[in-house]
Design a protein around this motif. Sequence first.
Motif, PDB file in Angstrom:
ATOM      1  N   UNK A  72       1.845   4.504   5.980  1.00 23.66           N
ATOM      2  CA  UNK A  72       2.214   5.965   5.746  1.00 23.66           C
ATOM      3  C   UNK A  72       3.538   6.152   5.271  1.00 23.66           C
ATOM      4  N   UNK A  73       4.528   5.087   5.465  1.00 19.45           N
ATOM      5  CA  UNK A  73       5.842   4.700   4.811  1.00 19.45           C
ATOM      6  C   UNK A  73       5.775   3.501   5.094  1.00 19.45           C
ATOM      7  N   UNK A  74       6.926   3.130   4.622  1.00 19.95           N
ATOM      8  CA  UNK A  74       7.547   1.736   3.757  1.00 19.95           C
ATOM      9  C   UNK A  74       9.131   1.889   3.890  1.00 19.95           C
ATOM     10  N   UNK A  75       9.752   1.677   5.021  1.00 20.09           N
ATOM     11  CA  UNK A  75      11.618   1.404   5.385  1.00 20.09           C
ATOM     12  C   UNK A  75      11.785   0.301   4.937  1.00 20.09           C
ATOM     13  N   UNK A  76      12.765   0.383   3.870  1.00 19.44           N
ATOM     14  CA  UNK A  76      13.587  -1.147   4.021  1.00 19.44           C
ATOM     15  C   UNK A  76      15.146  -1.323   4.786  1.00 19.44           C
ATOM     16  N   UNK A  77      14.810  -2.265   5.050  1.00 23.52           N
ATOM     17  CA  UNK A  77      15.683  -2.364   5.712  1.00 23.52           C
ATOM     18  C   UNK A  77      16.700  -3.674   5.661  1.00 23.52           C
ATOM     19  N   UNK A  78      17.701  -3.683   5.825  1.00 18.43           N
ATOM     20  CA  UNK A  78      18.727  -5.018   4.826  1.00 18.43           C
ATOM     21  C   UNK A  78      17.908  -6.149   4.815  1.00 18.43           C
ATOM     22  N   UNK A  79      17.482  -6.519   5.980  1.00 19.48           N
ATOM     23  CA  UNK A  79      16.263  -8.410   6.400  1.00 19.48           C
ATOM     24  C   UNK A  79      15.203  -8.076   6.454  1.00 19.48           C
ATOM     25  N   UNK A  80      15.487  -7.012   6.562  1.00 16.20           N
ATOM     26  CA  UNK A  80      13.512  -6.783   7.149  1.00 16.20           C
ATOM     27  C   UNK A  80      12.576  -4.878   6.205  1.00 16.20           C
ATOM     28  N   UNK A  81      10.866  -4.873   6.493  1.00 16.60           N
ATOM     29  CA  UNK A  81      10.663  -3.630   5.998  1.00 16.60           C
ATOM     30  C   UNK A  81      10.189  -2.745   7.680  1.00 16.60           C
ATOM     31  N   UNK A  82      10.387  -1.911   7.614  1.00 15.73           N
ATOM     32  CA  UNK A  82       9.871  -0.875   8.761  1.00 15.73           C
ATOM     33  C   UNK A  82       8.426  -0.843   8.133  1.00 15.73           C
ATOM     34  N   UNK A  83       7.464  -1.038   8.752  1.00 14.84           N
ATOM     35  CA  UNK A  83       5.882   0.009   8.104  1.00 14.84           C
ATOM     36  C   UNK A  83       5.746   1.079   9.105  1.00 14.84           C
ATOM     37  N   UNK A  84       4.811   2.221   9.002  1.00 17.86           N
ATOM     38  CA  UNK A  84       4.583   2.733   9.456  1.00 17.86           C
ATOM     39  C   UNK A  84       3.301   3.360   8.554  1.00 17.86           C
ATOM     40  N   UNK A  85       2.851   2.831  10.547  1.00 16.11           N
ATOM     41  CA  UNK A  85       0.854   2.700  10.176  1.00 16.11           C
ATOM     42  C   UNK A  85       0.008   4.033  10.756  1.00 16.11           C
ATOM     43  N   UNK A  86      -0.698   4.191  10.317  1.00 14.52           N
ATOM     44  CA  UNK A  86      -2.371   5.259  11.293  1.00 14.52           C
ATOM     45  C   UNK A  86      -3.576   4.541  11.333  1.00 14.52           C
ATOM     46  N   UNK A  87      -4.089   4.513  12.169  1.00 19.15           N
ATOM     47  CA  UNK A  87      -5.228   3.942  12.427  1.00 19.15           C
ATOM     48  C   UNK A  87      -5.897   5.128  11.443  1.00 19.15           C
ATOM     49  N   UNK A  88      -7.016   4.326  10.684  1.00 17.57           N
ATOM     50  CA  UNK A  88      -8.207   5.233   9.238  1.00 17.57           C
ATOM     51  C   UNK A  88      -8.960   5.889  10.211  1.00 17.57           C
ATOM     52  N   UNK A  89      -9.376   5.634  10.793  1.00 16.25           N
ATOM     53  CA  UNK A  89     -10.350   6.174  12.471  1.00 16.25           C
ATOM     54  C   UNK A  89      -9.278   7.585  13.003  1.00 16.25           C
ATOM     55  N   UNK A  90      -7.451   7.642  13.126  1.00 15.02           N
ATOM     56  CA  UNK A  90      -7.135   8.256  13.684  1.00 15.02           C
ATOM     57  C   UNK A  90      -7.151  10.198  13.533  1.00 15.02           C
ATOM     58  N   UNK A  91      -6.851  11.138  14.093  1.00 17.92           N
ATOM     59  CA  UNK A  91      -7.574  12.153  13.620  1.00 17.92           C
ATOM     60  C   UNK A  91      -5.786  12.512  12.908  1.00 17.92           C
TER      61      UNK A  91
END
Length: 347
Positions: free
Chosen positions: A292-311
Amino acid sequence: MSVFVDIEKTLGSFHLKVRFEAGNETLARLGASGSGKSMTLKCIAGIEKPDRGRIVVDDVVLFDSEKHINLPPQQRHTGLMFQNYALFPNMTVLQNIRAGAGRESDKRKREAAVTAIMDSFGLTPLAGHLPSQLSGGQQQRTALARILVSSPRILLLDEPFSALDNHLRFRLEQEVRQIIGEFGKTVLLVSHDRDEVFRLSDSIAIVDDGKIDAFGTKAEVFANPRTRKGAMLTGCKNISHLEMLEAGKAWATDWDMELEIPGLTPETGAVGIRMHDIRPGPGRNGFRCRVVEEIENPFSYTIMLQSVSSAAGSCPIGWEMEKAVWKRIRAPEIGICLPPESLLLKD
């Protein structure tokens, strides 16, 4: 037992009600602003008076509402360091530390103690400086020296690094950790910084709305804080309500995911997982997810995910990983699993 506290105090609509004890260790009180952390320290030091209860330090009763005992602050021998250090602005470093040694009536012993602690804290070259001429770290060392020169029974640290710039905090935290080790008695640390608390404490009390929400060793509390507030304060950002299904399974309603969860009870109302505990690939509690979203931090990434079967409208779940790892597996859809042993249960 070195400290025992069982007190209540009401201020307007706020009600403080805490009970705990600690030995010769560092007990951190972790909570948000206004949760009652600092008020507890002030009650122990005698700055605030509880409505009822009992406070005992090293077998000395400082306060007992039933026995009408309420020692004044100067008789409690407690060392409270405020957030702003509360140094006397018109006194030099030497004079501030001398003020802390006032309990010693013998002048030679008093001066010897002042000289020794100034040397050990590296303050002798700053003896003639006023607080306004000191850096934040130098002010902190002066405040600690003023407290410790009086040999207090207990050390009370109220947000000791809040007045410092970020680049100073880690170095000064190392100094405070050494001071705590040399002190060798009970230390109560108040903070809202989970990393600081983990590095400095032996045990942790999660404080919320005037009450202790969770209590245990730092390993126990971080492994599973048992409450929603405790999970949030220890850094868990993925939390969902639960609906019970068959034995050992529940529906994470916020994430729209069915989970296999060990240790479920009828009282379990929520589940959490720390962002670094999510794993790539197949496994128990495995899901195919869209990014859903890819957030870049100084030394890592935070990846926001949703199940493909979710409402539609389901809450994304955050997954944090090193940059090199995400660059290697980056894709619009990805398989993940939520290991059952990494799930945090909330009552």
